[in-house]
Design a protein around this motif. Structure first.
Motif, PDB file in Angstrom:
ATOM      1  N   CYS A  55      58.104  40.664  62.997  1.00 26.36           N
ATOM      2  CA  CYS A  55      57.879  41.751  62.033  1.00 26.36           C
ATOM      3  C   CYS A  55      59.097  41.892  61.114  1.00 26.36           C
ATOM      4  CB  CYS A  55      57.621  43.049  62.794  1.00 26.36           C
ATOM      5  SG  CYS A  55      57.436  44.491  61.712  1.00 26.36           S
TER       6      CYS A  55
ATOM      7  N   TYR B 254      60.088  44.604  59.476  1.00 25.76           N
ATOM      8  CA  TYR B 254      60.538  45.979  59.237  1.00 25.76           C
ATOM      9  C   TYR B 254      61.724  46.340  60.142  1.00 25.76           C
ATOM     10  CZ  TYR B 254      56.193  46.480  56.505  1.00 25.76           C
ATOM     11  OH  TYR B 254      55.179  46.335  55.589  1.00 25.76           O
ATOM     12  N   CYS B 255      61.528  47.105  61.188  1.00 22.88           N
ATOM     13  CA  CYS B 255      62.698  47.719  61.826  1.00 22.88           C
ATOM     14  C   CYS B 255      63.404  46.780  62.809  1.00 22.88           C
ATOM     15  CB  CYS B 255      62.307  49.032  62.505  1.00 22.88           C
ATOM     16  SG  CYS B 255      61.603  48.853  64.143  1.00 22.88           S
TER      17      CYS B 255
ATOM     18  N   VAL C 278      63.630  46.794  65.925  1.00 25.18           N
ATOM     19  CA  VAL C 278      63.026  46.497  67.240  1.00 25.18           C
ATOM     20  C   VAL C 278      62.710  45.006  67.334  1.00 25.18           C
ATOM     21  CG1 VAL C 278      61.084  46.979  68.788  1.00 25.18           C
ATOM     22  CG2 VAL C 278      62.126  48.834  67.490  1.00 25.18           C
ATOM     23  N   GLY C 279      62.282  44.416  66.206  1.00 22.55           N
ATOM     24  CA  GLY C 279      62.079  42.971  66.176  1.00 22.55           C
ATOM     25  C   GLY C 279      60.854  42.506  66.938  1.00 22.55           C
ATOM     26  N   CYS C 280      59.720  43.145  66.685  1.00 19.91           N
ATOM     27  CA  CYS C 280      58.501  42.808  67.438  1.00 19.91           C
ATOM     28  C   CYS C 280      57.963  41.430  67.044  1.00 19.91           C
ATOM     29  CB  CYS C 280      57.419  43.845  67.152  1.00 19.91           C
ATOM     30  SG  CYS C 280      57.839  45.483  67.755  1.00 19.91           S
TER      31      CYS C 280
ATOM     32  N   LEU D 183      52.329  46.771  68.573  1.00 18.61           N
ATOM     33  CA  LEU D 183      52.847  46.930  67.214  1.00 18.61           C
ATOM     34  C   LEU D 183      52.687  48.392  66.811  1.00 18.61           C
ATOM     35  CD1 LEU D 183      51.254  43.863  65.359  1.00 18.61           C
ATOM     36  CD2 LEU D 183      53.614  44.061  66.175  1.00 18.61           C
ATOM     37  N   CYS D 184      53.512  48.848  65.889  1.00 25.41           N
ATOM     38  CA  CYS D 184      53.324  50.199  65.340  1.00 25.41           C
ATOM     39  C   CYS D 184      52.447  50.101  64.094  1.00 25.41           C
ATOM     40  CB  CYS D 184      54.677  50.837  65.029  1.00 25.41           C
ATOM     41  SG  CYS D 184      55.463  50.178  63.546  1.00 25.41           S
TER      42      CYS D 184
ATOM     43  N   LYS E   7      53.126  50.199  60.988  1.00 25.85           N
ATOM     44  CA  LYS E   7      53.631  49.341  59.906  1.00 25.85           C
ATOM     45  C   LYS E   7      53.386  47.862  60.232  1.00 25.85           C
ATOM     46  CE  LYS E   7      57.821  51.256  60.069  1.00 25.85           C
ATOM     47  NZ  LYS E   7      57.749  52.513  60.806  1.00 25.85           N
ATOM     48  N   GLY E   8      53.760  47.466  61.444  1.00 26.15           N
ATOM     49  CA  GLY E   8      53.563  46.062  61.826  1.00 26.15           C
ATOM     50  C   GLY E   8      52.092  45.680  61.826  1.00 26.15           C
TER      51      GLY E   8
ATOM     52  N   PRO F 249      59.368  52.626  66.580  1.00 27.32           N
ATOM     53  CA  PRO F 249      58.205  53.115  67.334  1.00 27.32           C
ATOM     54  C   PRO F 249      57.886  52.335  68.614  1.00 27.32           C
ATOM     55  CG  PRO F 249      57.706  52.971  64.988  1.00 27.32           C
ATOM     56  CD  PRO F 249      59.030  52.317  65.185  1.00 27.32           C
ATOM     57  N   VAL F 250      58.016  51.018  68.580  1.00 29.43           N
ATOM     58  CA  VAL F 250      57.626  50.272  69.788  1.00 29.43           C
ATOM     59  C   VAL F 250      58.672  50.449  70.896  1.00 29.43           C
ATOM     60  CG1 VAL F 250      57.217  47.948  70.694  1.00 29.43           C
ATOM     61  CG2 VAL F 250      56.078  48.686  68.601  1.00 29.43           C
TER      62      VAL F 250
HETATM   63 FE1  SF4 Z   1      57.695  46.243  63.187  1.00 28.25          FE
HETATM   64 FE2  SF4 Z   1      56.936  48.579  64.193  1.00 28.25          FE
HETATM   65 FE3  SF4 Z   1      57.884  46.683  65.792  1.00 28.25          FE
HETATM   66 FE4  SF4 Z   1      59.514  47.958  64.135  1.00 28.25          FE
HETATM   67  S1  SF4 Z   1      58.399  48.854  65.867  1.00 28.25           S
HETATM   68  S2  SF4 Z   1      59.465  45.754  64.480  1.00 28.25           S
HETATM   69  S3  SF4 Z   1      58.198  48.277  62.367  1.00 28.25           S
HETATM   70  S4  SF4 Z   1      55.988  46.596  64.608  1.00 28.25           S
END
Ligand code: SF4
Length: 706
Positions: free
Chosen positions: A10, A12-13, A15-17, A46-47, A49-50, A176-177
């Motif tokens: 991902c 975005y944040c 967390v690195g999903c 995933l949140c 956004k992901g 979020p995750v």
């Molecule tokens: Fe992406 Fe959401 Fe995971 Fe952050 S928590 S890496 S935004 S899916």
């Protein structure tokens, strides 16, 4: 034939999903996104956004051709123009007359090449990153305590802890995750205690056993009080302190001087003595404690000290390096950590080496084959744009970020770029507030096209893999930078693929990284001979990754082994300080800024996903009912916010989640999305003198009905 599935990460944040993308119709960029069930950061989750990434990969608003002064040109013309102009300015005014401002959105390989060009060959350390705004105080905290910018914990620690203290972190919305993992840990182990320390009652408080709605900026006082309490209640780990630490006594004396008495701490923090006593007792009485902290700690004029006040408590109680323990900084961006590793901050060299250390400069120079390696710190983000405003920096290259929106005192940044001699912007997006000011526009590949690695907030390196070929004339950032470097006459930039760069980065991390030369924390030398096939197959792994630890390293400092010259962790005496600029008669409210659940940074990607825009469709100002009543506000009315630096309009959201005297405005809206709703224009540009991180959480503002 079944559709192709590709594993990536991902964008975005921090967390690195992990993501599993199934290509439905690659030509039309139709892709199905789900969480990668095998990725250790998210195990398939995933949140919002992901999960909506598939809605953001169209060509809408993409920059697809290079441009000079509004005219479309070919790549050779654009690259030659940038190289000539940079070379001419360096020749006439010296290397410090140019600068790069880069991004935690870049992949590690992009970051590495940008840093190599500026610090290694142009010979200036004027390369800084938007990660400066996010986690540079955390870097100072770790380096002062551990001798290295090394996050000791991992996500499993959140599941193994008996107490999790979340400080200045709306984890539920911003990571979020990771929050989902905490929530599930609490569901399966109701004995797990959760404490939230935050002026706001955020969604993170939904699972809290205790919420300390602390007065803005008073975190260091609270943790000094905790250190004093640990000493007085004989809750110290004397053996750990004696064997692995130094400077405990002066640190405890400093803590006692500011926070002698529990009632005094409670009064200073604006919370009840009962709640403070509860937190302290839980911290002292639980063996496994993780303290999670984020921008509420880092974005402060004394953010570095706040980080060390937290770390002091973990060292003093030996709650570090063991399962379920540790001070755990959550970085905001997908590759803020990768940037730290390659030296993407103006005060770091490469591979965790230091600009002020002549042996490090010599080593990097020999490795890169350059005698021009910078040997003093460059301009940090706020200083960098100040230097542009004053004409000291005459050419700036901005990569994958939008500082006209995201920087504090953003109107000043806009004016600085308007009068700058040369502004180059490389980005995948055509229309941003910053791109509008570019003399040269360079189309970069975006997520779904990029190929390389990122490091998440628990030191885990993962592959970001392309789903589609580059669109239009877009090229990888590392390619664009390398081509400019070659045209400036520099050798060592003939990379053919991102794997070549990762291999070189890994080799540098292991170069003279041993007991004879001094051991550095960041070491991925096990990849120093990685070929394209292994790179393509690279599985998520936490550094250090060495000959002795080929499967990576889950947790640091289990047996001490800190990276200071003496091998001991350092306590750091802390004198708590409140906000640099407190609210006063003219500006009566404290403005706090931050992220929303469903948007990312300046919304260039998330605004493309219709589902994400319904959460909060326009900029709002959250305000307590008592303040709203006094100001004559009604719900959904309009308010004008004014600081010493700028003003904006926002829709009123009256909520008890705000403390009286404080207001909250999200960080995301740009001039293009909302002509009067760009909060960066208001934000105080004062910085932490150690980290250079701006105090984005505490700007004095006036709030009026509009
Ligand atoms: Fe992406 Fe959401 Fe995971 Fe952050 S928590 S890496 S935004 S899916």
């Amino acid at each position: 034939m079944s559709p192709t599935s590709i594993k990536t990460t991902c964008p975005y944040c921090g967390v690195g999903c992990g993501i599993e993308a199934t290509l439905i119709d690659p030509e039309n960029h139709i892709v199905d996104i789900k969480g990668d069930a095998q990725h250790p950061a998210n195990f398939g989750r995933l949140c919002s956004k992901g999960a909506t990434l598939g809605d953001t990969v169209s060509l809408e608003n993409r920059l697809l051709q290079p441009e000079i002064d509004g005219q479309t040109v070919d790549w050779d013309s654009a690259l030659t123009h940038v190289a000539r102009r940079f070379s001419a300015i360096v020749a006439e005014h010296g290397p410090d007359a140019v600068a790069f401002y880069v991004s935690g959105q870049l992949l590690t390989e992009d970051y590495y090449v940008a840093n190599k060009l500026m610090k290694g060959f142009i010979g200036s350390a004027n390369i800084d990153t938007n990660s400066r705004l996010c986690m540079s105080s955390a870097v100072v905290g770790y380096k002062r305590a551990f001798g290295a910018d090394a996050v000791p914990c991992n996500y499993e620690d959140l599941e193994q802890a008996e107490l999790i203290v979340l400080v200045g972190s709306n984890t539920a919305w911003c990571h979020p995750v990771a929050f989902q993992r905490i929530r599930r840990a609490k569901e399966s182990n109701p004995a797990l205690k959760i404490v939230v320390i935050d002026p706001r009652a955020t969604s993170t408080c939904d699972i809290a056993d205790l919420h300390l709605s602390i007065r803005p900026g008073m975190d260091a006082l609270l943790f000094n009080g905790l250190l004093t309490y640990l000493a007085e209640t004989e809750s110290l780990d004397r053996d750990f302190i004696d064997r692995h630490c130094q400077d405990f006594v002066p640190t405890l004396l400093a803590a006692r001087a500011s926070a002698f008495d529990l009632d005094e701490v409670a009064a200073g923090c604006g919370v009840t003595a009962h709640d403070v006593a509860q937190l302290f007792a839980w911290f002292a009485n639980h063996k496994k404690v993780v303290t999670v902290y984020s921008q509420g700690i880092n974005q402060s004029g004394s953010g570095s000290d706040k980080c060390n006040a937290i770390i002091n408590c973990h060292l003093a109680s030996g709650k570090i390096g063991k399962p379920g323990c540790g001070p755990f900084s959550l970085t905001g961006q997908p590759n803020a950590m990768g940037g730290r590793e390659v030296g993407g901050l103006a005060n770091m060299l490469a591979a965790h080496m230091d600009l002020e250390n002549p042996r490090h400069v010599d080593r990097v120079g020999r490795f890169w084959g350059s005698d021009k390696v910078a040997n003093r710190q460059g301009l940090k983000a706020v200083e960098l744009f100040d230097a542009v405003a004053e004409g000291r920096v005459k050419a700036v290259w901005i990569m994958a970020t939008n500082p006209v929106v995201s920087m504090p005192d953003a109107d000043k940044v806009k004016r600085a770029l308007q009068q700058c001699e040369l502004v180059v912007v490389s980005d995948c997006i055509a229309n941003t507030d910053t791109m509008a000011l570019a003399h040269v526009k360079l189309p970069a590949t975006g997520w779904s096209e990029k190929d390389g690695t990122v490091t998440n907030l628990e030191r885990r390196i993962s592959r970001q893999r392309p789903l589609f070929p580059p669109s239009g004339q877009a090229r990888p950032d590392w390619w664009i930078i390398s081509q400019v470097a070659r045209r400036m006459g520099f050798a060592g930039f003939d990379y053919q693929a991102s794997a070549d760069i990762f291999r070189e980065h890994a080799a540098l991390s292991g170069f003279e990284n041993d007991s004879m030369h001094g051991v550095r924390a960041f070491d991925i030398s096990a990849f120093a001979d990685i070929d394209q096939v292994r790179f393509d197959a690279l599985q998520p792994v936490q550094w250090p990754v060495t000959a002795k630890a080929t499967q990576g390293t889950a947790r640091l400092f289990g047996d001490g082994g800190f990276y200071t010259p003496h091998g001991r962790a350092s306590f750091v005496p802390i004198v708590p300080r409140g906000p640099v600029h407190a609210a006063d008669a003219a500006y009566q409210f404290t403005l706090n800024t931050g992220r929303l659940r469903d948007q990312w940074h300046t919304m260039t990607r998330t605004a493309l996903a219709a589902k994400l825009n319904s959460h909060k469709p326009e900029p709002t100002v959250e305000i307590h009912p008592a303040d709203a009543l006094q100001l004559g506000f009604r719900q959904q009315g309009l308010a004008r916010l004014t600081s010493r630096w700028g003003s904006m309009l926002a829709r009123v959201d009256i909520t008890v989640s705000q403390q009286p005297g404080s207001v909250f405005v999200p960080m995301h809206w740009t001039e293009q999305l909302s002509s009067r709703g760009r909060v960066g224009a208001l934000v105080n540009p004062v910085v932490d003198p150690l980290s250079g991180q701006p105090e984005s959480k505490q700007t004095p503002v006036r709030v009026e009905a509009w």
